[in-house]
Design a protein around this motif. Structure first.
Motif, short mmCIF file in Angstrom:
data_model
loop_
_atom_site.label_atom_id
_atom_site.label_comp_id
_atom_site.label_asym_id
_atom_site.label_seq_id
_atom_site.Cartn_x
_atom_site.Cartn_y
_atom_site.Cartn_z
N LEU A 167 81.13 41.48 -1.92
CA LEU A 167 80.28 40.30 -1.91
C LEU A 167 78.84 40.70 -1.62
O LEU A 167 78.56 41.38 -0.62
CB LEU A 167 80.78 39.30 -0.87
CG LEU A 167 79.92 38.04 -0.70
CD1 LEU A 167 79.91 37.21 -1.99
CD2 LEU A 167 80.45 37.19 0.46
N VAL A 168 77.91 40.27 -2.49
CA VAL A 168 76.48 40.56 -2.32
C VAL A 168 75.77 39.23 -2.09
O VAL A 168 75.75 38.36 -2.97
CB VAL A 168 75.91 41.25 -3.58
CG1 VAL A 168 74.41 41.46 -3.43
CG2 VAL A 168 76.61 42.58 -3.82
N LYS A 169 75.19 39.06 -0.91
CA LYS A 169 74.53 37.79 -0.58
C LYS A 169 73.08 37.76 -1.10
O LYS A 169 72.62 36.72 -1.58
CB LYS A 169 74.58 37.57 0.92
CG LYS A 169 76.02 37.53 1.45
CD LYS A 169 76.08 37.37 2.95
CE LYS A 169 77.53 37.39 3.44
NZ LYS A 169 77.64 37.26 4.91
N ASP A 170 72.37 38.87 -0.96
CA ASP A 170 71.03 39.02 -1.55
C ASP A 170 70.13 37.83 -1.22
O ASP A 170 69.46 37.27 -2.10
CB ASP A 170 71.17 39.21 -3.06
CG ASP A 170 69.88 39.74 -3.68
OD1 ASP A 170 69.07 40.32 -2.94
OD2 ASP A 170 69.69 39.55 -4.90
N GLY A 171 70.13 37.43 0.05
CA GLY A 171 69.26 36.35 0.48
C GLY A 171 69.76 34.96 0.14
O GLY A 171 69.07 33.98 0.45
N TYR A 172 70.93 34.84 -0.47
CA TYR A 172 71.44 33.52 -0.84
C TYR A 172 71.89 32.78 0.42
O TYR A 172 72.62 33.32 1.25
CB TYR A 172 72.62 33.68 -1.80
CG TYR A 172 73.22 32.38 -2.27
CD1 TYR A 172 72.57 31.58 -3.20
CD2 TYR A 172 74.44 31.94 -1.75
CE1 TYR A 172 73.12 30.39 -3.63
CE2 TYR A 172 75.01 30.75 -2.18
CZ TYR A 172 74.34 29.98 -3.12
OH TYR A 172 74.89 28.80 -3.53
N ALA A 173 71.45 31.52 0.56
CA ALA A 173 71.74 30.76 1.78
C ALA A 173 72.76 29.65 1.57
O ALA A 173 73.07 28.91 2.50
CB ALA A 173 70.44 30.15 2.32
N GLY A 174 73.28 29.52 0.37
CA GLY A 174 74.25 28.46 0.10
C GLY A 174 75.66 28.84 0.52
O GLY A 174 75.88 29.86 1.20
N PRO A 175 76.64 28.03 0.15
CA PRO A 175 78.04 28.32 0.50
C PRO A 175 78.50 29.65 -0.10
O PRO A 175 78.22 29.94 -1.27
CB PRO A 175 78.81 27.15 -0.12
CG PRO A 175 77.80 26.07 -0.32
CD PRO A 175 76.50 26.76 -0.60
N MET A 176 79.16 30.43 0.70
CA MET A 176 79.59 31.75 0.26
C MET A 176 80.98 31.69 -0.38
O MET A 176 81.87 30.99 0.13
CB MET A 176 79.61 32.72 1.44
CG MET A 176 78.23 33.12 1.90
SD MET A 176 77.35 34.04 0.61
CE MET A 176 75.66 33.68 1.03
N PRO A 177 81.16 32.39 -1.48
CA PRO A 177 82.50 32.43 -2.09
C PRO A 177 83.44 33.29 -1.26
O PRO A 177 83.02 34.02 -0.35
CB PRO A 177 82.23 33.06 -3.46
CG PRO A 177 81.03 33.90 -3.25
CD PRO A 177 80.18 33.18 -2.24
N SER A 178 84.71 33.19 -1.58
CA SER A 178 85.73 33.99 -0.91
C SER A 178 86.73 34.47 -1.95
O SER A 178 86.61 34.18 -3.15
CB SER A 178 86.44 33.17 0.17
OG SER A 178 87.18 32.11 -0.42
N ALA A 179 87.72 35.21 -1.50
CA ALA A 179 88.73 35.72 -2.43
C ALA A 179 89.48 34.58 -3.12
O ALA A 179 89.96 34.74 -4.25
CB ALA A 179 89.72 36.61 -1.67
N GLU A 180 89.56 33.41 -2.47
CA GLU A 180 90.25 32.27 -3.07
C GLU A 180 89.54 31.71 -4.29
O GLU A 180 90.12 30.94 -5.06
CB GLU A 180 90.44 31.15 -2.03
CG GLU A 180 91.53 31.41 -1.00
CD GLU A 180 91.13 32.39 0.07
OE1 GLU A 180 89.91 32.73 0.14
OE2 GLU A 180 91.99 32.84 0.84
N ASP A 181 88.26 32.08 -4.47
CA ASP A 181 87.51 31.57 -5.61
C ASP A 181 87.83 32.30 -6.91
O ASP A 181 87.40 31.88 -7.98
CB ASP A 181 85.99 31.67 -5.33
CG ASP A 181 85.56 30.72 -4.23
OD1 ASP A 181 85.97 29.55 -4.27
OD2 ASP A 181 84.83 31.15 -3.32
N PHE A 182 88.58 33.40 -6.82
CA PHE A 182 88.98 34.10 -8.03
C PHE A 182 90.15 33.36 -8.68
O PHE A 182 90.99 32.77 -8.01
CB PHE A 182 89.42 35.53 -7.71
CG PHE A 182 88.30 36.52 -7.79
CD1 PHE A 182 88.14 37.31 -8.91
CD2 PHE A 182 87.40 36.67 -6.74
CE1 PHE A 182 87.11 38.23 -9.00
CE2 PHE A 182 86.38 37.58 -6.81
CZ PHE A 182 86.22 38.37 -7.94
#
Length: 271
Positions: A167-182
């Motif tokens: 997972l690469v956040k790269d400054g993103y501040a929104g909701p973070m994905p998880s393994a369940e999003d695959f």
């Protein structure tokens, strides 16, 4: 001289005295009574034995589930499977194989299970089919596995041969994905990308740009969340764009093909 006539006794049939001759009816009745008493005694013994047997079944500890036999589990510990089965201290007469199977299938790590009921000491035998990881999802060192159907599950061992997605956040501040999003399509797309990458290369996943990697030229490439078919088309577009940018001697920082209808690149510098 007159001849003397012989004396004649009257023809009377005298009955025997009761005390001298046994009655046939009395003998038969006595035999029947004796047989009936014997039958009742035998029935009582059988009843007591059955009662004792039932008491033993419901009281003896060997007929209560204290452990299980598990086969086919290479990664998932037996104790965890036993906990999912939810049958600890159940009597063998209360066990429902269908319910046990449904309980165990609650685990994301189990693909299927066959429940076999037996007798002590092996009251329960479970034949488990575990889900196998197709990808390893890594979020700041916290890992999960994802199988071919896109089902996330806990990581249970080191799997160096399984592709890794970071997972690469790269400054993103929104909701973070998880393994369940695959999902299954995304997994197939990721595996197709991995076929193009050098051995030991990991994939990245950005909440907005989707799957990507750093290519041999140091460019950050993003491919979105497409299926295997979409990923195949994007890879063909990628080859064309890379060849064009190299011919123009443009050094790229980022190449984004998440939307194949509007690909773009960010220039690092241009000669």
């Amino acid at each position: 001289m007159q001849q003397r006539q012989p004396e004649r006794a009257p023809g009377v049939l005298h009955r025997a005295r009761p005390g001298n001759v046994p009655s046939r009816r009395s003998s038969a009745a006595g035999a029947v009574g004796k047989g009936y008493r014997q039958w009742r005694a035998a029935s009582a013994v059988i009843f007591l034995l059955l009662g004792a047997l039932l008491v033993m079944f419901f009281v003896s500890d060997v007929f209560f589930v204290r452990s299980i036999v598990v086969r086919g589990n290479d990664l998932m510990p037996r104790e965890e499977i036993f906990a999912y089965a939810d049958i600890a201290n159940f009597h063998m007469f209360w066990l429902d194989p269908a319910q046990i199977r449904n309980n165990i299938l609650r685990s994301p790590s189990v693909a299927d299970v066959v429940v076999q009921l037996g007798w002590p000491p092996d009251l329960i035998t479970l034949l488990v089919e575990e889900r196998q990881p197709a990808l390893i999802w890594s979020d700041a060192g916290s890992e999960s596995w994802v199988d071919l159907q896109g089902r996330a599950m806990p990581a249970r061992a080191e799997m160096p041969h399984v592709p890794r997605v970071n997972l690469v956040k790269d400054g993103y501040a929104g909701p973070m994905p998880s393994a369940e999003d695959f999902n299954g399509e995304m997994v197939l797309g990721a595996l197709l990308l991995m076929e193009r990458l050098p051995d030991g290369t990991s994939l990245d996943f950005h909440p907005v740009h989707g799957l990507g990697w750093t290519n041999e030229q140091g460019w950050q490439v993003w491919m979105g969340r497409g299926s295997a078919a979409e990923t195949s088309e994007k890879l063909a577009m990628y080859d064309v764009l890379v060849a064009d940018l190299n011919n123009r001697a443009i050094d790229i920082a980022e190449l984004n093909i998440a939307n194949p209808d509007a690909p773009f690149y960010r220039v690092l510098w241009e000669r």
